[in-house]
Design a protein around this motif. Structure first.
Motif, short mmCIF file in Angstrom:
data_model
loop_
_atom_site.label_atom_id
_atom_site.label_comp_id
_atom_site.label_asym_id
_atom_site.label_seq_id
_atom_site.Cartn_x
_atom_site.Cartn_y
_atom_site.Cartn_z
N PRO A 24 0.78 -1.23 0.00
CA PRO A 24 0.00 0.00 0.00
C PRO A 24 0.81 1.27 0.00
CG PRO A 24 -0.03 -1.02 2.16
CD PRO A 24 0.63 -2.00 1.23
N SER A 173 0.69 -2.64 5.77
CA SER A 173 0.26 -4.02 5.61
C SER A 173 1.32 -4.95 6.21
CB SER A 173 0.01 -4.31 4.13
OG SER A 173 -0.72 -5.51 3.96
N ALA A 197 -1.82 0.33 8.36
CA ALA A 197 -2.70 -0.63 7.69
C ALA A 197 -2.46 -2.07 8.15
CB ALA A 197 -2.54 -0.53 6.17
N ALA A 206 -8.35 -10.06 10.91
CA ALA A 206 -7.94 -10.35 9.54
C ALA A 206 -8.30 -11.76 9.09
CB ALA A 206 -6.43 -10.14 9.39
N TRP A 221 -3.65 -14.61 -1.07
CA TRP A 221 -2.38 -14.20 -0.48
C TRP A 221 -1.36 -15.34 -0.53
CZ3 TRP A 221 -1.19 -13.07 5.36
CH2 TRP A 221 -0.03 -12.30 5.44
N SER A 313 -4.66 4.22 9.76
CA SER A 313 -5.54 3.14 9.32
C SER A 313 -6.80 3.74 8.73
CB SER A 313 -5.87 2.19 10.48
OG SER A 313 -6.39 0.97 9.98
N ASP A 317 -10.76 -0.40 5.70
CA ASP A 317 -9.71 -1.40 5.57
C ASP A 317 -10.06 -2.64 6.38
OD1 ASP A 317 -7.40 -2.68 4.91
OD2 ASP A 317 -6.06 -1.36 6.03
N LEU A 320 -8.97 -3.97 10.13
CA LEU A 320 -7.61 -3.64 10.55
C LEU A 320 -7.54 -2.35 11.36
CD1 LEU A 320 -5.50 -4.61 7.39
CD2 LEU A 320 -6.04 -5.98 9.42
N GLU A 344 -9.35 2.91 2.22
CA GLU A 344 -9.24 1.46 2.12
C GLU A 344 -7.77 1.09 2.30
OE1 GLU A 344 -7.20 2.12 -0.62
OE2 GLU A 344 -8.04 0.42 -1.73
N HIS A 345 -7.41 -0.14 1.96
CA HIS A 345 -6.09 -0.66 2.33
C HIS A 345 -4.93 0.12 1.72
CE1 HIS A 345 -3.64 -3.66 4.27
NE2 HIS A 345 -3.10 -4.08 3.13
N HIS A 346 -5.17 0.73 0.57
CA HIS A 346 -4.08 1.40 -0.13
C HIS A 346 -4.09 2.91 0.05
CE1 HIS A 346 -5.47 -2.24 -2.27
NE2 HIS A 346 -4.21 -2.57 -2.06
#
Length: 424
Positions: A24, A173, A197, A206, A221, A313, A317, A320, A344-346
């Protein structure tokens, strides 16, 4: 990378997309970290971020070198050092360190080297044990060997002639998790930590949120990890997997990749579990539970660290953001900043009320502001921020608080009503 190659290899295109998804920080390194666009948008920061975003020269050539550093158990880890190209003999600088499983010279690593070297930092990017050009086999995600490696890498950095002994760990991340884990093994050389994140209790935040196993996420993943670590026909095509300088024919790189064949397969293992304390086996055949790959069991060791912490954060996301909140509440007796945005995550603003396509909050600027305060001592701006800065959607405003939850919060139970409404 050529567009034609991507079109002719759709599977590899998907793999490259996953590489970018897993990192991210890439967006702010090569998208936002420029001062030719005004900071605007509905999540505009509470301060002038332009102060921290000079015109970064993309043609700038840091002083770059890469090598193997041998750990106490004999495992060799690959790292790349980026230094300011005008660093004088005998001059020392603080170091920004990332320990990644997504290749040390991916966009994340090269971009970090480009930006931080121009700001007067050393930037050190390390292939985590069992990944990239580093040797070793991964016992499990964030295993004890990898954590111990962080200690030895920081000790190595502190001994270098260009190091002033001050280190900041940074990442988002997975790399955010390694940044945080450094607090469990570091001494006073670790001054600042930015774990963005990333959750804290990975079982609830998660892997099994609400008790439901996240099969799709973890299977993807795992496939991504296998591609990075074992798929030799693809490894040479994706950016970032490079040998160290002394390995001109990549012979050592090929030996290292061979040791990755036995790496931990997270989906294969976790998909067989139901409970957090259920015992299974790691890649070495030893007993483990889900909590072994989590972060919260290191709370006592984290608490002993004196490093300043910056948590970033996003409300979108997954769960998280609960990890960032949990850490902020768990470690109050330190310099600890919590930033919760509409991301969001990025780091993309995905607030349903966001109608602007202009760039908003810039993570690069905020990271630089924090590191300048605690690593370089060139500013006290980050220290003056309230402990908590949080974004309220609908209002589309940043607000400050001294605690979490903020003072004056009232809990209210709402139920599903007619016409898509919520009612008391």
């Amino acid at each position: 990378m050529k567009t034609a190659w991507l079109r002719s290899h759709p599977a590899r295109t998907a793999t490259l997309a996953t590489l970018l998804i897993a990192s991210p920080i890439v967006g702010w390194l090569f998208g936002e970290a420029r001062s030719d666009r005004a900071v605007s948008g509905t999540d505009q920061a509470w301060y002038d971020q332009q102060v921290y975003l000079r015109d970064f020269d993309r043609s700038y050539k840091p002083s770059r070198s890469s090598q193997y550093v041998t750990m106490s158990d004999g495992t060799r880890l690959a790292l790349t050092v980026f230094l300011p190209n005008d660093l004088a003999s005998g001059q020392t600088v603080p170091t920004v360190l990332q320990q990644t499983r997504y290749w040390r010279e991916s966009s994340e690593g090269v971009g970090g080297g480009l930006i931080f070297s121009q700001l007067g930092y050393a930037f050190v990017s390390v292939d985590a044990r069992g990944t990239g050009a580093s040797f070793g086999t991964r016992r499990y995600t964030l295993g004890p060997e990898e954590t111990a490696d962080g200690k030895e890498i920081m000790d190595w950095v502190a001994r270098q002639p260009w190091s002033n002994g001050k280190i900041g760990t940074i990442g988002g991340s997975y790399t955010g998790a390694t940044a945080l884990r450094a607090m469990t093994v570091a001494d006073s050389s670790l001054v600042a930590v930015i774990p963005a994140a990333i959750g804290h209790d990975m079982f609830t935040q998660a892997f099994f949120p609400g008790g439901v196993y996240q099969a799709r996420f973890l299977s993807i993943w795992q496939l991504f990890g296998i591609t990075l670590d074992n798929d030799k026909k693809d490894l040479g095509q994706l950016p970032g997997l490079v040998p160290v300088d002394s390995d001109a024919d990549s012979a050592e790189l090929r030996k290292a990749v061979a040791e990755h064949q036995g790496n931990f397969k997270i989906h294969d293992v976790l998909s067989t579990l139901t409970f957090r304390d259920q015992v299974t086996q790691d890649a070495f055949g030893d007993e483990m539970t889900v909590d072994d790959v989590s972060l919260h069991h290191d709370d006592e060791r984290i608490e002993k660290s004196s490093a300043a912490m910056l948590e970033l954060s996003g409300w979108f996301d997954g769960a998280l953001f609960l990890g960032a909140i949990e850490r902020f509440c768990r470690f109050p007796n330190r310099v600890h900043k919590l930033v919760l945005g509409p991301w969001e995550h990025h780091g993309l603003n995905v607030s349903p009320w966001n109608t602007s396509d202009a760039p908003g909050f810039n993570r690069a600027a905020h990271y630089i502001r924090f590191l300048n305060t605690y690593l370089q001592g060139t500013s006290d701006a980050a220290a003056l921020d309230a402990p908590v800065m949080y974004f309220t959607m609908g209002e589309e405003k940043w607000k400050a608080a001294d605690t979490w939850p903020p003072a004056g919060i009232e809990w209210q139970t709402l139920y599903l009503g007619a016409n898509h409404t919520l009612v008391p």
